[in-house]
Write a protein that holds these residues in place. Structure first.
Motif, PDB file in Angstrom:
ATOM      1  N   GLY A 124     139.327  -4.980 -19.417  1.00 38.28           N
ATOM      2  CA  GLY A 124     139.793  -3.608 -19.562  1.00 38.28           C
ATOM      3  C   GLY A 124     139.814  -3.117 -20.998  1.00 38.28           C
ATOM      4  O   GLY A 124     139.461  -1.962 -21.272  1.00 38.28           O
ATOM      5  N   ALA A 125     140.226  -3.972 -21.929  1.00 36.65           N
ATOM      6  CA  ALA A 125     140.255  -3.567 -23.333  1.00 36.65           C
ATOM      7  C   ALA A 125     138.844  -3.300 -23.834  1.00 36.65           C
ATOM      8  O   ALA A 125     138.595  -2.316 -24.545  1.00 36.65           O
ATOM      9  N   GLU A 126     137.911  -4.168 -23.474  1.00 39.08           N
ATOM     10  CA  GLU A 126     136.511  -3.962 -23.852  1.00 39.08           C
ATOM     11  C   GLU A 126     136.011  -2.620 -23.326  1.00 39.08           C
ATOM     12  O   GLU A 126     135.369  -1.851 -24.045  1.00 39.08           O
ATOM     13  N   PHE A 127     136.298  -2.339 -22.047  1.00 35.36           N
ATOM     14  CA  PHE A 127     135.791  -1.092 -21.479  1.00 35.36           C
ATOM     15  C   PHE A 127     136.380   0.124 -22.185  1.00 35.36           C
ATOM     16  O   PHE A 127     135.689   1.120 -22.415  1.00 35.36           O
ATOM     17  N   ALA A 128     137.667   0.066 -22.543  1.00 37.98           N
ATOM     18  CA  ALA A 128     138.294   1.203 -23.227  1.00 37.98           C
ATOM     19  C   ALA A 128     137.605   1.461 -24.567  1.00 37.98           C
ATOM     20  O   ALA A 128     137.338   2.619 -24.935  1.00 37.98           O
ATOM     21  N   ILE A 129     137.306   0.399 -25.301  1.00 38.06           N
ATOM     22  CA  ILE A 129     136.606   0.552 -26.581  1.00 38.06           C
ATOM     23  C   ILE A 129     135.229   1.159 -26.349  1.00 38.06           C
ATOM     24  O   ILE A 129     134.799   2.081 -27.057  1.00 38.06           O
ATOM     25  N   ARG A 130     134.532   0.674 -25.326  1.00 33.71           N
ATOM     26  CA  ARG A 130     133.212   1.207 -25.021  1.00 33.71           C
ATOM     27  C   ARG A 130     133.282   2.663 -24.552  1.00 33.71           C
ATOM     28  O   ARG A 130     132.344   3.444 -24.799  1.00 33.71           O
ATOM     29  N   ALA A 131     134.371   3.023 -23.884  1.00 34.33           N
ATOM     30  CA  ALA A 131     134.527   4.417 -23.462  1.00 34.33           C
ATOM     31  C   ALA A 131     134.636   5.346 -24.664  1.00 34.33           C
ATOM     32  O   ALA A 131     134.074   6.446 -24.674  1.00 34.33           O
ATOM     33  N   VAL A 132     135.354   4.903 -25.692  1.00 35.23           N
ATOM     34  CA  VAL A 132     135.456   5.708 -26.913  1.00 35.23           C
ATOM     35  C   VAL A 132     134.103   5.776 -27.609  1.00 35.23           C
ATOM     36  O   VAL A 132     133.690   6.831 -28.096  1.00 35.23           O
ATOM     37  N   LEU A 133     133.394   4.654 -27.671  1.00 31.54           N
ATOM     38  CA  LEU A 133     132.056   4.657 -28.271  1.00 31.54           C
ATOM     39  C   LEU A 133     131.126   5.621 -27.542  1.00 31.54           C
ATOM     40  O   LEU A 133     130.203   6.181 -28.134  1.00 31.54           O
ATOM     41  N   GLY A 134     131.378   5.823 -26.250  1.00 30.58           N
ATOM     42  CA  GLY A 134     130.511   6.664 -25.444  1.00 30.58           C
ATOM     43  C   GLY A 134     130.916   8.119 -25.363  1.00 30.58           C
ATOM     44  O   GLY A 134     130.248   8.905 -24.672  1.00 30.58           O
ATOM     45  N   GLN A 135     131.991   8.504 -26.042  1.00 34.94           N
ATOM     46  CA  GLN A 135     132.430   9.892 -25.990  1.00 34.94           C
ATOM     47  C   GLN A 135     131.386  10.819 -26.612  1.00 34.94           C
ATOM     48  O   GLN A 135     130.964  10.621 -27.749  1.00 34.94           O
ATOM     49  N   GLN A 136     130.960  11.815 -25.843  1.00 29.74           N
ATOM     50  CA  GLN A 136     130.083  12.890 -26.323  1.00 29.74           C
ATOM     51  C   GLN A 136     128.721  12.391 -26.820  1.00 29.74           C
ATOM     52  O   GLN A 136     128.093  13.041 -27.657  1.00 29.74           O
ATOM     53  N   VAL A 137     128.275  11.237 -26.314  1.00 29.10           N
ATOM     54  CA  VAL A 137     126.934  10.754 -26.650  1.00 29.10           C
ATOM     55  C   VAL A 137     126.258  10.280 -25.371  1.00 29.10           C
ATOM     56  O   VAL A 137     126.899  10.108 -24.329  1.00 29.10           O
ATOM     57  N   SER A 138     124.960  10.039 -25.432  1.00 29.27           N
ATOM     58  CA  SER A 138     124.208   9.588 -24.265  1.00 29.27           C
ATOM     59  C   SER A 138     124.519   8.124 -23.953  1.00 29.27           C
ATOM     60  O   SER A 138     125.083   7.394 -24.780  1.00 29.27           O
ATOM     61  N   THR A 139     124.134   7.701 -22.747  1.00 29.84           N
ATOM     62  CA  THR A 139     124.288   6.299 -22.365  1.00 29.84           C
ATOM     63  C   THR A 139     123.564   5.388 -23.347  1.00 29.84           C
ATOM     64  O   THR A 139     124.089   4.350 -23.762  1.00 29.84           O
ATOM     65  N   LYS A 140     122.363   5.781 -23.747  1.00 33.93           N
ATOM     66  CA  LYS A 140     121.585   4.969 -24.683  1.00 33.93           C
ATOM     67  C   LYS A 140     122.276   4.857 -26.036  1.00 33.93           C
ATOM     68  O   LYS A 140     122.344   3.771 -26.626  1.00 33.93           O
ATOM     69  N   ALA A 141     122.825   5.973 -26.526  1.00 36.95           N
ATOM     70  CA  ALA A 141     123.503   5.949 -27.824  1.00 36.95           C
ATOM     71  C   ALA A 141     124.754   5.086 -27.759  1.00 36.95           C
ATOM     72  O   ALA A 141     125.068   4.346 -28.707  1.00 36.95           O
ATOM     73  N   ALA A 142     125.481   5.168 -26.654  1.00 36.05           N
ATOM     74  CA  ALA A 142     126.688   4.356 -26.505  1.00 36.05           C
ATOM     75  C   ALA A 142     126.343   2.869 -26.526  1.00 36.05           C
ATOM     76  O   ALA A 142     127.043   2.062 -27.153  1.00 36.05           O
ATOM     77  N   ARG A 143     125.246   2.494 -25.858  1.00 32.98           N
ATOM     78  CA  ARG A 143     124.817   1.093 -25.864  1.00 32.98           C
ATOM     79  C   ARG A 143     124.435   0.654 -27.277  1.00 32.98           C
ATOM     80  O   ARG A 143     124.723  -0.474 -27.688  1.00 32.98           O
TER      81      ARG A 143
END
Length: 287
Positions: A124-143
């Motif tokens: 869950g902690a990992e996903f929350a961090i990744r959710a912030v990384l993915g805010q307002q950007v594409s799936t590719k950019a978040a990855r």
């Protein structure tokens, strides 16, 4: 960390199970180094009470083939529980599909793909961090953001890496406002914010909502994927809006929320059906 113990299991589930969006989502959002899709098998690492591991999962019509490699064999039951949670294998598809099918606009979607699950997470902690990384950007950019973080700070586990839960947000290539959001999240995690499957969802929701930069989309996504909230809903999501418009559902968030009252307590599954109306890689397993 060395993985010394290997176990193979068949994970049963109540049929039907629609693997397209379930594995498709995990594959499309996979962080290089942390997850991979190879020869029809999804692999990722596990953070466990007594050590670490890697899970390999392959869908079959009547079960999920699961192989786990562990640093400590005492973690076997926990590893299998996390795999079941990740793939939402303990849901009752007949109960969910019956409720959603009662809406005439959702009924054709459910009939076309019965047994959709909600793709979740093992951390869950990992996903929350990744959710912030993915805010307002594409799936590719978040990855890309996540992969850079793993390359700098990931911990080797077998041939994969554990996603880092501690780092300096200042090194992230993103706007300062999102760095502040990330710093606030990391501080909350250090202070005891619990995003594991059995955590108190009301407490987690209140804590997340209080953090700067955490709007409804981010909060509901974390509740859905990290804590397994089967009624989490995303009325402001662009994909949901486009699906609602195409189906003749209300488009404004307030009106869609009112219509979605009839889908309770399974709104997270309605989200999966609505997302699947779009032509996006998260909806299909790559050939």
């Amino acid at each position: 960390m060395r993985l010394l113990h290997t176990f193979s299991e068949c994970l049963p589930f109540q049929a039907p199970l629609h693997p397209g969006n379930l594995f498709g989502h995990l594959i499309a959002t996979a962080v290089p180094g942390v997850e991979e899709w190879r020869d029809g098998v999804y692999r990722r690492n596990l953070r466990l009470p007594s050590g670490c591991g890697i899970a390999a999962l392959q869908p079959f019509p009547d079960h999920i083939a699961c192989t786990v490699e562990l640093s400590d064999e005492r973690d076997l039951d926990k590893a299998l529980d996390l795999c079941r949670f990740l793939l939402d294998l303990d849901m009752n598809p007949a109960e969910v599909d019956a409720v959603l099918s009662a809406d005439p606009l959702l009924a054709p979607l459910v009939s076309a793909a019965p047994g959709r699950r909600v793709p979740r997470t093992v951390d869950g902690a990992e996903f929350a961090i990744r959710a912030v990384l993915g805010q307002q950007v594409s799936t590719k950019a978040a990855r890309t953001h996540a992969a850079r973080l793993v390359a700098r700070h990931g911990t080797p586990v077998g041939d994969l890496f554990l996603f880092p839960l501690e780092f300096d947000p200042a090194e992230l290539a993103m706007p300062e406002s999102r760095r502040r959001t990330m710093a606030a999240l990391l501080g909350a995690l250090r202070s005891g914010l619990d995003l594991s499957p059995g955590a108190d969802r009301a407490v987690a929701r209140e804590w997340l909502t209080s953090l700067p930069g955490f709007g409804p989309w981010t909060v509901e996504s974390i509740l859905m994927r990290s804590l397994g909230d089967r009624d989490a809903f995303l009325p402001t999501d662009l994909g949901i809006k486009l699906a609602a418009e195409a189906l003749g559902l209300p488009v404004t968030p307030a009106a869609l929320l009112r219509r979605a009252e009839a889908w309770r307590p399974w709104r997270a599954y309605a989200v999966q059906h609505l997302w699947a109306t779009g032509d996006h890689e998260v909806n299909r397993i790559p050939v």
